[in-house]
Design a protein around this motif. Structure first.
Motif, PDB file in Angstrom:
ATOM      1  N   UNK A 162      27.364  32.092  38.470  1.00  0.00           N
ATOM      2  CA  UNK A 162      27.649  33.028  39.463  1.00  0.00           C
ATOM      3  C   UNK A 162      27.432  34.351  38.752  1.00  0.00           C
ATOM      4  N   UNK A 163      26.971  35.387  39.741  1.00  0.00           N
ATOM      5  CA  UNK A 163      26.816  36.697  39.159  1.00  0.00           C
ATOM      6  C   UNK A 163      27.194  37.804  40.427  1.00  0.00           C
ATOM      7  N   UNK A 164      27.737  38.824  40.101  1.00  0.00           N
ATOM      8  CA  UNK A 164      28.124  39.912  41.084  1.00  0.00           C
ATOM      9  C   UNK A 164      26.838  40.346  41.998  1.00  0.00           C
ATOM     10  N   UNK A 165      25.360  40.622  41.206  1.00  0.00           N
ATOM     11  CA  UNK A 165      24.247  40.833  41.778  1.00  0.00           C
ATOM     12  C   UNK A 165      23.640  39.696  42.490  1.00  0.00           C
ATOM     13  N   UNK A 166      23.234  39.829  43.932  1.00  0.00           N
ATOM     14  CA  UNK A 166      22.519  38.678  44.636  1.00  0.00           C
ATOM     15  C   UNK A 166      21.573  38.049  43.784  1.00  0.00           C
ATOM     16  N   UNK A 167      20.864  38.682  42.936  1.00  0.00           N
ATOM     17  CA  UNK A 167      19.620  37.991  42.090  1.00  0.00           C
ATOM     18  C   UNK A 167      20.000  38.381  40.805  1.00  0.00           C
ATOM     19  N   UNK A 168      19.796  37.313  39.855  1.00  0.00           N
ATOM     20  CA  UNK A 168      20.292  37.590  38.328  1.00  0.00           C
ATOM     21  C   UNK A 168      18.735  37.426  37.809  1.00  0.00           C
ATOM     22  N   UNK A 169      18.568  38.314  36.691  1.00  0.00           N
ATOM     23  CA  UNK A 169      17.155  38.150  36.155  1.00  0.00           C
ATOM     24  C   UNK A 169      17.028  36.751  35.395  1.00  0.00           C
ATOM     25  N   UNK A 170      15.760  36.521  35.191  1.00  0.00           N
ATOM     26  CA  UNK A 170      15.224  35.251  34.860  1.00  0.00           C
ATOM     27  C   UNK A 170      16.188  34.818  33.234  1.00  0.00           C
ATOM     28  N   UNK A 171      16.140  35.994  32.438  1.00  0.00           N
ATOM     29  CA  UNK A 171      16.337  35.644  30.820  1.00  0.00           C
ATOM     30  C   UNK A 171      18.005  35.428  30.968  1.00  0.00           C
ATOM     31  N   UNK A 172      18.678  36.083  31.663  1.00  0.00           N
ATOM     32  CA  UNK A 172      20.182  36.229  31.870  1.00  0.00           C
ATOM     33  C   UNK A 172      20.655  34.720  32.516  1.00  0.00           C
ATOM     34  N   UNK A 173      19.757  34.264  33.357  1.00  0.00           N
ATOM     35  CA  UNK A 173      20.127  32.983  34.015  1.00  0.00           C
ATOM     36  C   UNK A 173      19.717  31.874  33.020  1.00  0.00           C
ATOM     37  N   UNK A 174      18.703  31.986  32.335  1.00  0.00           N
ATOM     38  CA  UNK A 174      18.138  31.015  31.532  1.00  0.00           C
ATOM     39  C   UNK A 174      19.276  30.814  30.327  1.00  0.00           C
ATOM     40  N   UNK A 175      19.686  32.076  29.729  1.00  0.00           N
ATOM     41  CA  UNK A 175      20.890  31.986  28.772  1.00  0.00           C
ATOM     42  C   UNK A 175      22.104  31.341  29.016  1.00  0.00           C
ATOM     43  N   UNK A 176      22.611  31.500  30.319  1.00  0.00           N
ATOM     44  CA  UNK A 176      23.546  30.697  30.923  1.00  0.00           C
ATOM     45  C   UNK A 176      23.390  29.209  31.038  1.00  0.00           C
ATOM     46  N   UNK A 177      22.246  29.016  31.337  1.00  0.00           N
ATOM     47  CA  UNK A 177      22.007  27.459  31.351  1.00  0.00           C
ATOM     48  C   UNK A 177      21.755  26.927  30.128  1.00  0.00           C
ATOM     49  N   UNK A 179      23.354  27.942  27.524  1.00  0.00           N
ATOM     50  CA  UNK A 179      24.787  27.717  26.961  1.00  0.00           C
ATOM     51  C   UNK A 179      25.547  26.373  27.546  1.00  0.00           C
ATOM     52  N   UNK A 180      25.352  26.308  28.877  1.00  0.00           N
ATOM     53  CA  UNK A 180      25.784  25.210  29.516  1.00  0.00           C
ATOM     54  C   UNK A 180      25.347  23.767  28.931  1.00  0.00           C
ATOM     55  N   UNK A 181      23.941  23.770  28.880  1.00  0.00           N
ATOM     56  CA  UNK A 181      23.508  22.652  28.066  1.00  0.00           C
ATOM     57  C   UNK A 181      24.068  22.265  26.671  1.00  0.00           C
ATOM     58  N   UNK A 182      24.263  23.447  26.006  1.00  0.00           N
ATOM     59  CA  UNK A 182      25.039  23.307  24.665  1.00  0.00           C
ATOM     60  C   UNK A 182      26.371  22.707  24.879  1.00  0.00           C
ATOM     61  N   UNK A 183      26.923  22.937  25.972  1.00  0.00           N
ATOM     62  CA  UNK A 183      28.390  22.177  26.263  1.00  0.00           C
ATOM     63  C   UNK A 183      28.167  20.688  26.781  1.00  0.00           C
TER      64      UNK A 183
END
Length: 195
Positions: A162-177, A179-183
């Motif tokens: 989730x993000x406050x902005x309607x669109x999240x930049x690709x690098x930030x989105x990939x970093x979140x994913x 991290x989720x994979x590492x979990x």
């Protein structure tokens, strides 16, 4: 005699299975461990700061969002009794917007005041006493400015970025994913939102 023979065959099969397991690699083919550590949540989370509108950027597929193909959002409003009003919206292919109204309540975690664990219910109020109508909502990662949040469930079946902005930049989105994979979440199945 037949019983004894059956017992011997069962023990032989059990022994063969144990031997095969002993020779098997430590985890699945992708190298992930068989046992996963318990998920930790962010603590403390200020629900007043977390309140407001969030846009879904990605999710693991789930049955209750199967018709969501456009913008998806969640709006959280703290209530005087300590619960949080939840308004989820999703746009379908036909342009129609579905809404789901729910309530979230914080879950106390020993030694972690304000832990980001909530239970969410979208069922009618009169069913609120039933434990199975409450779903887990765990805040697994949250930036300091409360602009990007990674939410999941302890069984790793559900995940949302989730993000406050309607669109999240690709690098930030990939970093979140990542991290989720590492979990231990299966991010290969993630559905990205068309914002």
């Amino acid at each position: 005699m037949a019983f004894a023979l059956g017992g011997v065959l069962a023990l032989t099969a059990l022994g063969a299975a144990r031997a095969a397991r002993a020779q098997a690699p430590a985890g699945p083919a992708n190298g992930a461990p068989l046992m996963r550590a318990a998920l930790q949540t962010v603590a403390p989370v200020d629900l007043q700061r977390y309140a407001g509108l969030w846009y879904e950027q990605a999710r693991l597929p789930n049955r209750f969002q199967k018709d969501c193909t456009g913008q998806v959002s969640a709006e959280y409003t703290p209530l005087p009794d300590g619960t949080v009003h939840v308004l989820n919206r999703c746009e379908r292919t036909d342009g129609h917007v579905d809404e789901a109204i729910g309530i979230a309540r914080p879950v106390a975690v020993t030694g972690q005041p304000g832990a980001g664990r909530l239970k969410v219910r979208f069922a009618p109020t009169w069913l609120g006493w039933l434990p199975f109508v409450w779903g887990d909502y765990w805040i697994l990662k949250l930036d300091r400015d409360y602009q990007v949040s990674l939410v999941g469930t302890p069984d790793r079946e559900y995940l949302w970025v989730l993000s406050r902005a309607p669109q999240l930049d690709e690098a930030t989105l990939q970093a979140e994913l990542d991290y989720a994979r590492s979990l231990g979440f299966d991010t290969d199945r993630v559905v990205r939102n068309a914002q």
